[in-house]
Design a protein around this motif. Structure first.
Motif, mmCIF file in Angstrom:
data_model
loop_
_atom_site.group_PDB
_atom_site.id
_atom_site.type_symbol
_atom_site.label_atom_id
_atom_site.label_comp_id
_atom_site.label_asym_id
_atom_site.label_seq_id
_atom_site.Cartn_x
_atom_site.Cartn_y
_atom_site.Cartn_z
ATOM 1 N N ASP A 1 42.018 43.234 -41.724
ATOM 2 C CA ASP A 1 42.059 44.694 -41.833
ATOM 3 C C ASP A 1 42.158 45.364 -40.465
ATOM 4 O O ASP A 1 42.877 46.352 -40.290
ATOM 5 N N THR A 2 41.410 44.833 -39.507
ATOM 6 C CA THR A 2 41.417 45.457 -38.183
ATOM 7 C C THR A 2 42.803 45.386 -37.568
ATOM 8 O O THR A 2 43.319 46.379 -37.052
ATOM 9 N N ARG B 1 45.380 38.919 -44.556
ATOM 10 C CA ARG B 1 44.171 38.924 -45.385
ATOM 11 C C ARG B 1 43.632 40.357 -45.537
ATOM 12 O O ARG B 1 42.427 40.580 -45.626
ATOM 13 N N GLN C 1 30.961 46.151 -43.743
ATOM 14 C CA GLN C 1 31.474 47.512 -43.881
ATOM 15 C C GLN C 1 30.381 48.488 -43.460
ATOM 16 O O GLN C 1 29.207 48.112 -43.409
HETATM 17 P P1 NAP Z 1 38.739 39.163 -40.161
HETATM 18 O O1 NAP Z 1 38.828 39.754 -41.522
HETATM 19 O O2 NAP Z 1 37.807 38.048 -39.905
HETATM 20 O O3 NAP Z 1 40.222 38.729 -39.765
HETATM 21 C C1 NAP Z 1 40.469 38.060 -38.581
HETATM 22 C C2 NAP Z 1 41.937 37.683 -38.549
HETATM 23 O O4 NAP Z 1 42.214 37.065 -37.298
HETATM 24 C C3 NAP Z 1 42.346 36.714 -39.644
HETATM 25 O O5 NAP Z 1 43.602 37.071 -40.157
HETATM 26 C C4 NAP Z 1 42.393 35.364 -38.911
HETATM 27 O O6 NAP Z 1 43.383 34.507 -39.402
HETATM 28 C C5 NAP Z 1 42.775 35.773 -37.517
HETATM 29 N N1 NAP Z 1 42.225 34.883 -36.497
HETATM 30 C C6 NAP Z 1 40.941 34.475 -36.357
HETATM 31 N N2 NAP Z 1 40.796 33.700 -35.278
HETATM 32 C C7 NAP Z 1 42.045 33.593 -34.727
HETATM 33 C C8 NAP Z 1 42.555 32.925 -33.589
HETATM 34 N N3 NAP Z 1 41.765 32.214 -32.787
HETATM 35 N N4 NAP Z 1 43.873 33.053 -33.319
HETATM 36 C C9 NAP Z 1 44.674 33.791 -34.109
HETATM 37 N N5 NAP Z 1 44.247 34.468 -35.204
HETATM 38 C C10 NAP Z 1 42.947 34.362 -35.501
HETATM 39 O O7 NAP Z 1 38.368 40.261 -39.029
HETATM 40 P P2 NAP Z 1 38.605 41.847 -39.007
HETATM 41 O O8 NAP Z 1 39.975 42.192 -39.389
HETATM 42 O O9 NAP Z 1 38.091 42.298 -37.679
HETATM 43 O O10 NAP Z 1 37.619 42.379 -40.112
HETATM 44 C C11 NAP Z 1 36.205 42.070 -40.040
HETATM 45 C C12 NAP Z 1 35.520 42.670 -41.267
HETATM 46 O O11 NAP Z 1 35.574 44.100 -41.193
HETATM 47 C C13 NAP Z 1 36.232 42.299 -42.580
HETATM 48 O O12 NAP Z 1 35.258 42.146 -43.574
HETATM 49 C C14 NAP Z 1 37.106 43.493 -42.867
HETATM 50 O O13 NAP Z 1 37.377 43.676 -44.253
HETATM 51 C C15 NAP Z 1 36.234 44.625 -42.318
HETATM 52 N N6 NAP Z 1 37.076 45.780 -41.915
HETATM 53 C C16 NAP Z 1 37.285 46.729 -42.848
HETATM 54 C C17 NAP Z 1 38.057 47.820 -42.544
HETATM 55 C C18 NAP Z 1 38.255 48.854 -43.598
HETATM 56 O O14 NAP Z 1 37.927 48.602 -44.750
HETATM 57 N N7 NAP Z 1 38.765 50.034 -43.280
HETATM 58 C C19 NAP Z 1 38.639 47.940 -41.286
HETATM 59 C C20 NAP Z 1 38.438 46.938 -40.343
HETATM 60 C C21 NAP Z 1 37.645 45.849 -40.677
HETATM 61 P P3 NAP Z 1 43.264 33.838 -40.859
HETATM 62 O O15 NAP Z 1 43.624 34.922 -41.841
HETATM 63 O O16 NAP Z 1 44.269 32.736 -40.799
HETATM 64 O O17 NAP Z 1 41.868 33.350 -40.972
#
Ligand code: NAP
Length: 311
Positions: free
Chosen positions: A155-156, A181, A286
């Motif tokens: 999402d980020t 994702r 969240q």
């Molecule tokens: P995340 O959901 O953990 O996604 C991380 C992404 O980075 C994944 O796609 C992952 O790939 C990739 N990744 C991880 N390690 C990597 C590496 N070493 N090299 C390359 N790619 C890598 O993190 P996030 O997007 O920061 O979100 C964190 C949480 O906050 C989530 O629960 C999310 O739903 C929430 N969030 C919500 C909102 C919203 O609702 N508005 C906004 C931002 C964040 P893979 O897919 O292959 O694992």
């Protein structure tokens, strides 16, 4: 005999910590909230929060956090800026060392959240502020009419890529797999944005720079092994977060990734220490879940203090 300075000390000024502060001070418990940098936590880098109820059309992260702060100090919550260096469990009292000074409390709430993960590739650290960033809201405007890349598939990453199209001419979204994702709504926005080009199945394999900063990003396709050079002068890394828990030094039990082991009741392995928000093991990170955790932690801490008084 009890030589506590506070009934409750809360570490961390994000949504979980501030909500715990609101509940604890409203329950007339003498409460201190310690924040290392600025109040608001990760939300200070969120451009638009669309899933916090009560704000149709969304609200930006810093504005929402300013309202949280105003609200939690309304009930007499004390706040201070400082880094917690040490925590000791003395049984009925918990002792914290904050920048060389000791503070004692009956219940401790840890709400330290999480920090952006680094890619860990050569040159990344030295280019922070010169092309490499972990926060589109903070640094996006520096890349007006430029080509940049966002790394990640969550999402980020999707939100950052979309936000950056306001400034950049072109945004590559580099993801190590062939599907995002993210939520469906974000995916649709990403795929229909003409400024975003997906770079699937790829990881960053190298960075090139000159005196002015980043000049290009080398990516490697994990399926074909092909290398490709992206002529991008900005790289926004959005590959998830790590919990801010290293300072705990094993006082409470943590999982292999460093998250504090605590269930929905926020109880940690130590009686009187509670964990709320992104720093604990939970299934959803969240604002809404952090807020729920903060409320639970404060009410559990209140119950614990009450039981101590009657034991
Ligand atoms: P995340 O959901 O953990 O996604 C991380 C992404 O980075 C994944 O796609 C992952 O790939 C990739 N990744 C991880 N390690 C990597 C590496 N070493 N090299 C390359 N790619 C890598 O993190 P996030 O997007 O920061 O979100 C964190 C949480 O906050 C989530 O629960 C999310 O739903 C929430 N969030 C919500 C909102 C919203 O609702 N508005 C906004 C931002 C964040 P893979 O897919 O292959 O694992």
């Amino acid at each position: 005999m009890n030589d506590r300075d506070y009934d409750i000390i809360i570490i961390g000024g994000g949504p979980a910590g501030m909500t715990a502060g609101l509940y604890a001070s409203r329950a007339e418990l003498k409460t201190l909230l310690v924040e290392k940098m600025i109040m608001g936590g990760q939300m200070m880098t969120a451009t638009l929060v669309e899933n916090w109820p009560g704000y149709p059309g969304g609200i930006n992260g810093p504005d929402l956090m300013a309202r949280f702060q105003e609200h939690c100090v309304e009930f007499g919550l004390e706040t201070m800026t400082g880094e917690v260096e040490k925590i000791e469990d003395l049984g009925a009292l918990k002792r914290l060392t904050i920048e060389g000074k000791d503070y004692q409390c009956q219940a401790l709430i840890i709400a330290t959240g999480a920090n952006p993960r680094k890619l860990g590739i050569e040159g990344e650290e030295g280019l922070v502020g010169r092309g490499v960033s972990y926060c589109a809201t903070c640094d996006g405007a520096f890349f007006r009419n430029q080509t940049i890349a966002v790394i990640g598939g969550g999402d980020t990453a999707a939100e950052e890529a979309l936000f950056l199209t306001r400034f950049a001419n072109k945004v590559y979204l580099v993801h190590r797999r062939d599907e995002l994702r993210t939520t469906k709504i974000l995916q649709n926005r990403v795929f229909s944005n003409e400024k975003i080009e997906m770079v699937w199945d790829s990881v960053v394999s190298g960075l090139s720079s000159d005196n002015s900063g980043l000049t290009s990003i080398q990516v490697k396709n994990l399926k074909t092994g092909d290398e490709r050079k992206l002529e991008a002068v900005g790289m926004f890394v959005a590959i998830g977060v790590n919990p801010v828990t290293t300072f705990l030094n094993g006082v409470v039990a943590q999982d292999d990734s460093g998250y504090i082991k605590a269930g929905e009741n926020t109880h940690t392995s130590v009686s009187g220490i509670f964990a709320a928000g992104d720093c604990r093991t939970n299934i959803l990170k969240q604002v809404s879940t952090a807020v729920g955790d903060g409320a639970v932690a404060a009410t559990q801490a209140e119950k614990y203090i009450d039981e101590l008084a009657h034991s």
